[in-house]
Design a protein around this motif. Structure first.
Motif, PDB file in Angstrom:
ATOM      1  N   GLY A 177      -8.138  -5.162   1.651  1.00 50.13           N
ATOM      2  CA  GLY A 177      -7.049  -4.550   2.412  1.00 50.13           C
ATOM      3  C   GLY A 177      -6.676  -3.145   1.987  1.00 50.13           C
ATOM      4  N   LEU A 178      -7.338  -2.598   0.969  1.00 53.46           N
ATOM      5  CA  LEU A 178      -7.034  -1.241   0.503  1.00 53.46           C
ATOM      6  C   LEU A 178      -8.302  -0.397   0.473  1.00 53.46           C
ATOM      7  N   PHE A 179      -8.118   0.915   0.583  1.00 47.57           N
ATOM      8  CA  PHE A 179      -9.238   1.848   0.452  1.00 47.57           C
ATOM      9  C   PHE A 179      -8.746   3.070  -0.319  1.00 47.57           C
ATOM     10  N   ARG A 180      -9.690   3.852  -0.828  1.00 49.65           N
ATOM     11  CA  ARG A 180      -9.326   4.980  -1.687  1.00 49.65           C
ATOM     12  C   ARG A 180      -9.052   6.243  -0.878  1.00 49.65           C
ATOM     13  N   ILE A 181      -8.045   6.980  -1.312  1.00 52.23           N
ATOM     14  CA  ILE A 181      -7.695   8.268  -0.717  1.00 52.23           C
ATOM     15  C   ILE A 181      -7.705   9.329  -1.806  1.00 52.23           C
ATOM     16  N   VAL A 182      -7.699  10.595  -1.386  1.00 55.29           N
ATOM     17  CA  VAL A 182      -7.810  11.705  -2.328  1.00 55.29           C
ATOM     18  C   VAL A 182      -6.698  12.715  -2.070  1.00 55.29           C
ATOM     19  N   LEU A 183      -6.122  13.231  -3.143  1.00 53.97           N
ATOM     20  CA  LEU A 183      -5.179  14.343  -3.065  1.00 53.97           C
ATOM     21  C   LEU A 183      -5.544  15.300  -4.186  1.00 53.97           C
ATOM     22  N   GLY A 184      -6.028  16.484  -3.812  1.00 55.31           N
ATOM     23  CA  GLY A 184      -6.574  17.388  -4.831  1.00 55.31           C
ATOM     24  C   GLY A 184      -7.815  16.744  -5.421  1.00 55.31           C
ATOM     25  N   GLU A 185      -7.781  16.491  -6.713  1.00 51.49           N
ATOM     26  CA  GLU A 185      -8.906  15.805  -7.362  1.00 51.49           C
ATOM     27  C   GLU A 185      -8.495  14.436  -7.881  1.00 51.49           C
ATOM     28  N   LYS A 186      -7.365  13.928  -7.412  1.00 53.98           N
ATOM     29  CA  LYS A 186      -6.873  12.625  -7.855  1.00 53.98           C
ATOM     30  C   LYS A 186      -7.083  11.586  -6.760  1.00 53.98           C
ATOM     31  N   ILE A 187      -7.248  10.336  -7.196  1.00 51.76           N
ATOM     32  CA  ILE A 187      -7.548   9.234  -6.279  1.00 51.76           C
ATOM     33  C   ILE A 187      -6.413   8.220  -6.294  1.00 51.76           C
ATOM     34  N   GLY A 188      -6.062   7.720  -5.109  1.00 52.48           N
ATOM     35  CA  GLY A 188      -5.081   6.652  -4.964  1.00 52.48           C
ATOM     36  C   GLY A 188      -5.581   5.662  -3.923  1.00 52.48           C
ATOM     37  N   TYR A 189      -4.672   4.855  -3.384  1.00 51.92           N
ATOM     38  CA  TYR A 189      -5.069   3.805  -2.439  1.00 51.92           C
ATOM     39  C   TYR A 189      -4.080   3.742  -1.272  1.00 51.92           C
ATOM     40  N   ALA A 190      -4.612   3.447  -0.102  1.00 58.74           N
ATOM     41  CA  ALA A 190      -3.795   3.247   1.098  1.00 58.74           C
ATOM     42  C   ALA A 190      -4.178   1.907   1.724  1.00 58.74           C
ATOM     43  N   ASN A 191      -3.298   1.400   2.597  1.00 57.48           N
ATOM     44  CA  ASN A 191      -3.577   0.109   3.238  1.00 57.48           C
ATOM     45  C   ASN A 191      -4.024   0.288   4.686  1.00 57.48           C
ATOM     46  N   GLU A 192      -4.189  -0.833   5.387  1.00 57.06           N
ATOM     47  CA  GLU A 192      -4.711  -0.819   6.760  1.00 57.06           C
ATOM     48  C   GLU A 192      -3.758  -0.166   7.758  1.00 57.06           C
ATOM     49  N   LYS A 193      -2.480  -0.022   7.394  1.00 59.45           N
ATOM     50  CA  LYS A 193      -1.519   0.640   8.273  1.00 59.45           C
ATOM     51  C   LYS A 193      -1.427   2.138   7.986  1.00 59.45           C
ATOM     52  N   GLY A 194      -2.245   2.628   7.066  1.00 61.24           N
ATOM     53  CA  GLY A 194      -2.205   4.043   6.727  1.00 61.24           C
ATOM     54  C   GLY A 194      -1.078   4.395   5.777  1.00 61.24           C
ATOM     55  N   GLU A 195      -0.513   3.402   5.122  1.00 54.25           N
ATOM     56  CA  GLU A 195       0.556   3.633   4.147  1.00 54.25           C
ATOM     57  C   GLU A 195      -0.051   3.827   2.762  1.00 54.25           C
TER      58      GLU A 195
END
Length: 200
Positions: free
Chosen positions: A131-149
């Motif tokens: 239910g989560l996938f990785r996102i990027v901001l600058g050179e850092k990585i985080g996670y978002a869910n299926e609703k784009g949150e």
């Protein structure tokens, strides 16, 4: 006697004529029914989508297989066909994944607003994992869910997909490329849960 036969024949002819007129009227009505426009298959499909979309009227539909144009339920173009070079969804409910003209994968909502950059993986945007996938901001990585949150803000230099309720991440790491593959090295790996808390 002849007079009686003529009367019977006259009555029969009158009745046949009336019956013929009724049949012609019925036939004409059936022909008109046949010529009436029938519901088009596309309208039936749209009606079905309208029923499904009652709770989310901002749903977008891909307008063409030839480009990345998306329209709303009214048929208004919300995302122009030339805005992105590649798209990865037929329908956008919360967000869709797109490849920009600068070769970055982004999540775009139904107002054509970029929500975040998506981590690139395996020649495309990152896959959903639990239910989560990785996102990027600058050179850092985080996670978002299926609703784009964004559920875990980008703060890791290296991060792996979730597996069995946790993900392996590092605040500092190095990557080295070996052909098409990338090796990731970190002095200290930690595991986080889906709330971003460190777990064993």
């Amino acid at each position: 006697m002849r007079f009686f036969i003529w009367i019977v024949l006259a009555i029969a002819l009158v009745n046949c004529g009336t019956a013929k007129e009724v049949n012609e009227d019925t036939s004409e009505t059936e022909d008109n029914t046949e010529r009436r426009p029938r519901p088009d298959v596309d309208f039936v499909k749209v009606d079905g989508e309208l029923e499904k979309a009652k709770n989310n009227l901002n749903r977008l539909f891909r307008a063409s297989d030839l480009n990345c144009a998306y329209v709303n339920l009214k048929g208004d173009t919300i995302i122009p066909g030339d805005a992105y070079q590649m798209c990865f969804a037929d329908t956008i409910t919360y967000f869709g994944a797109f490849l920009t003209h600068t070769n970055k994968y982004v999540g775009v909502n139904f107002n054509n607003r970029v929500l975040f950059e998506i981590y690139p993986y395996d020649n495309g945007p990152d896959y959903f994992a639990e239910g989560l996938f990785r996102i990027v901001l600058g050179e850092k990585i985080g996670y978002a869910n299926e609703k784009g949150e964004i559920v875990i803000p980008p703060k890791y230099v290296c991060a792996f997909p979730f597996e069995n309720g946790r993900a392996k991440v590092a605040l500092e790491c190095t990557t080295t490329a070996h052909g098409e593959h990338t090796h990731v090295n970190a002095d200290q790996w930690i595991y986080i849960n889906k709330q971003g808390n460190v777990v064993e």
